[in-house]
Design a protein around this motif. Sequence first.
Motif, PDB file in Angstrom:
ATOM      1  N   TYR A  88     -28.713  17.420   6.752  1.00  0.00           N
ATOM      2  CA  TYR A  88     -29.528  16.453   6.003  1.00  0.00           C
ATOM      3  C   TYR A  88     -30.230  17.126   4.823  1.00  0.00           C
ATOM      4  CZ  TYR A  88     -32.923  12.583   5.471  1.00  0.00           C
ATOM      5  OH  TYR A  88     -33.685  11.548   4.993  1.00  0.00           O
ATOM      6  N   LEU A  89     -30.859  18.281   5.092  1.00  0.00           N
ATOM      7  CA  LEU A  89     -31.586  18.984   4.047  1.00  0.00           C
ATOM      8  C   LEU A  89     -30.644  19.593   3.016  1.00  0.00           C
ATOM      9  CD1 LEU A  89     -34.357  20.676   6.209  1.00  0.00           C
ATOM     10  CD2 LEU A  89     -34.621  18.752   4.646  1.00  0.00           C
ATOM     11  N   GLU A  92     -29.819  16.748   0.654  1.00  0.00           N
ATOM     12  CA  GLU A  92     -30.929  16.491  -0.268  1.00  0.00           C
ATOM     13  C   GLU A  92     -31.044  17.605  -1.302  1.00  0.00           C
ATOM     14  OE1 GLU A  92     -34.091  13.519   1.777  1.00  0.00           O
ATOM     15  OE2 GLU A  92     -34.602  15.651   1.815  1.00  0.00           O
ATOM     16  N   PHE A  97     -33.230  16.473  -4.481  1.00  0.00           N
ATOM     17  CA  PHE A  97     -34.254  15.536  -4.039  1.00  0.00           C
ATOM     18  C   PHE A  97     -35.506  16.293  -3.621  1.00  0.00           C
ATOM     19  CE2 PHE A  97     -31.850  11.451  -2.592  1.00  0.00           C
ATOM     20  CZ  PHE A  97     -31.464  11.244  -3.911  1.00  0.00           C
ATOM     21  N   GLN A  98     -36.656  15.776  -3.993  1.00  0.00           N
ATOM     22  CA  GLN A  98     -37.938  16.282  -3.513  1.00  0.00           C
ATOM     23  C   GLN A  98     -38.432  15.307  -2.456  1.00  0.00           C
ATOM     24  OE1 GLN A  98     -39.378  19.229  -4.543  1.00  0.00           O
ATOM     25  NE2 GLN A  98     -40.836  18.921  -2.867  1.00  0.00           N
ATOM     26  N   HIS A  99     -38.344  15.693  -1.188  1.00  0.00           N
ATOM     27  CA  HIS A  99     -38.666  14.760  -0.119  1.00  0.00           C
ATOM     28  C   HIS A  99     -40.170  14.503  -0.067  1.00  0.00           C
ATOM     29  CE1 HIS A  99     -37.075  12.715   3.514  1.00  0.00           C
ATOM     30  NE2 HIS A  99     -38.361  12.682   3.789  1.00  0.00           N
ATOM     31  N   GLU A 149     -37.504   5.067   7.160  1.00  0.00           N
ATOM     32  CA  GLU A 149     -36.788   5.915   6.203  1.00  0.00           C
ATOM     33  C   GLU A 149     -37.243   5.654   4.772  1.00  0.00           C
ATOM     34  OE1 GLU A 149     -32.566   5.417   7.121  1.00  0.00           O
ATOM     35  OE2 GLU A 149     -32.682   7.421   7.987  1.00  0.00           O
ATOM     36  N   CYS A 154     -37.413  11.005   8.382  1.00  0.00           N
ATOM     37  CA  CYS A 154     -36.009  11.198   8.749  1.00  0.00           C
ATOM     38  C   CYS A 154     -35.794  10.679  10.172  1.00  0.00           C
ATOM     39  CB  CYS A 154     -35.650  12.678   8.666  1.00  0.00           C
ATOM     40  SG  CYS A 154     -33.956  13.045   9.160  1.00  0.00           S
ATOM     41  N   LEU A 174     -41.155  17.604   6.173  1.00  0.00           N
ATOM     42  CA  LEU A 174     -40.299  16.480   6.540  1.00  0.00           C
ATOM     43  C   LEU A 174     -40.629  15.988   7.948  1.00  0.00           C
ATOM     44  CD1 LEU A 174     -37.787  14.652   6.011  1.00  0.00           C
ATOM     45  CD2 LEU A 174     -36.390  16.485   7.000  1.00  0.00           C
ATOM     46  N   ARG A 302     -29.166   5.948   5.636  1.00  0.00           N
ATOM     47  CA  ARG A 302     -29.561   6.671   4.425  1.00  0.00           C
ATOM     48  C   ARG A 302     -28.735   7.938   4.250  1.00  0.00           C
ATOM     49  NH1 ARG A 302     -33.058  10.758   2.621  1.00  0.00           N
ATOM     50  NH2 ARG A 302     -33.911  10.318   0.535  1.00  0.00           N
ATOM     51  N   PHE A 303     -28.507   8.658   5.337  1.00  0.00           N
ATOM     52  CA  PHE A 303     -27.746   9.905   5.263  1.00  0.00           C
ATOM     53  C   PHE A 303     -26.337   9.651   4.747  1.00  0.00           C
ATOM     54  CE2 PHE A 303     -25.554  13.499   7.652  1.00  0.00           C
ATOM     55  CZ  PHE A 303     -25.941  14.461   6.728  1.00  0.00           C
ATOM     56  N   LEU A 306     -26.424   8.996   1.042  1.00  0.00           N
ATOM     57  CA  LEU A 306     -26.599  10.211   0.253  1.00  0.00           C
ATOM     58  C   LEU A 306     -25.292  10.983   0.134  1.00  0.00           C
ATOM     59  CD1 LEU A 306     -30.066  11.533   1.516  1.00  0.00           C
ATOM     60  CD2 LEU A 306     -29.558  10.210  -0.539  1.00  0.00           C
TER      61      LEU A 306
END
Length: 341
Positions: A88-89, A92, A97-99, A149, A154, A174, A302-303, A306
């Motif tokens: 996941y990370l 991103e 992406f800046q979570h 989400e 997450c 996160l 969402r994953f 992405l």
Amino acid sequence: MKGWSLQELADRVGTITKQSLNKYEQGLMKPEGTTLGLLAKALELTTDYFYRSNRLQLGQVEFRKKAKLTAKETDSIKEKIRDYLERYLEVEGLLNFQHTFNSPFKDDEGRPSKKKVTTYDDVEEAATCTLHAWKLGINPIPNVIEMLEENGICILALETSSSFHGLATHVSNLPVIVLNKTDTPERRRFTALHELGHLVLDIATDDEKEAENFCHRFASAMLMPKEVVEREFGVERKRISTYELIAVKQQFGISVQAVMRRLHDLKVITAGHYKYFCIKISPNRQEVGLGKYVGETNQSYRFQQLIHRLLAEDIVSDSKAANLAGMTLSEFRRELMPTNE
């Protein structure tokens, strides 16, 4: 990942000894490519999993005492969480992406903080503030997973032991909530919001049971605010019909049992009425024949979105996308790629 012993894994593969697996595990020997392929197939992983060098450090992971999980089961769940979050990370990161967690509570400098609660009235207020901060109103939340989400949490839904229902943890900044994919939609929704309580509430007690009750109350208040309870049931009742309970369950996505507990907590029904209900419902905890909520997904989309964004922008190949999705290339093309992509 599967919770197997080395001997069980060796038996599953068939061509690798327990001694060899032990050497692989200790770094004394490296498996060949074909061996990695066999291990990946047995464990239902991609070979990419074995090449990760910097393993993710999970935050505090606490399993509820009532879960009654074995050590193997807890280790398996932790490894599945770690595997998913690493992928996941990475996704991103590839998208730059800046979570950001949109915490409903913030300190004086605008950073996420927790709301201190010492009473059930505090918990009710915290739920009301959360609904307001996230602009949810008091109407039914159509999809709890998507809502969480959208606010930067997450969500991971696992197919795992029926003794496990959920947990919350952090990886850096996160926030993560883990659910059991096989639970009923109503149970998943309630558990997700219960775990949200653990993430956003500063519960002023060392009593684990009391802390769990606070989070139960928070989840109930999120799904059915006091104003809604009074609108649907009134302020005091002698009897509640099964028809009313099913109608509310199907509209608000909250189990019949949780509805009755909510009515008891708000003193709409007496303690005796609630006790009688608990005895009556005990043979049917799964609420068979008592309706079902159909609006909740059992996984995060969402994953997947992405990963498809990575593909659409030509940032990764189909093969890399499949690895990030935790699938073989053929599985990825069959399940996640429409024929026109």
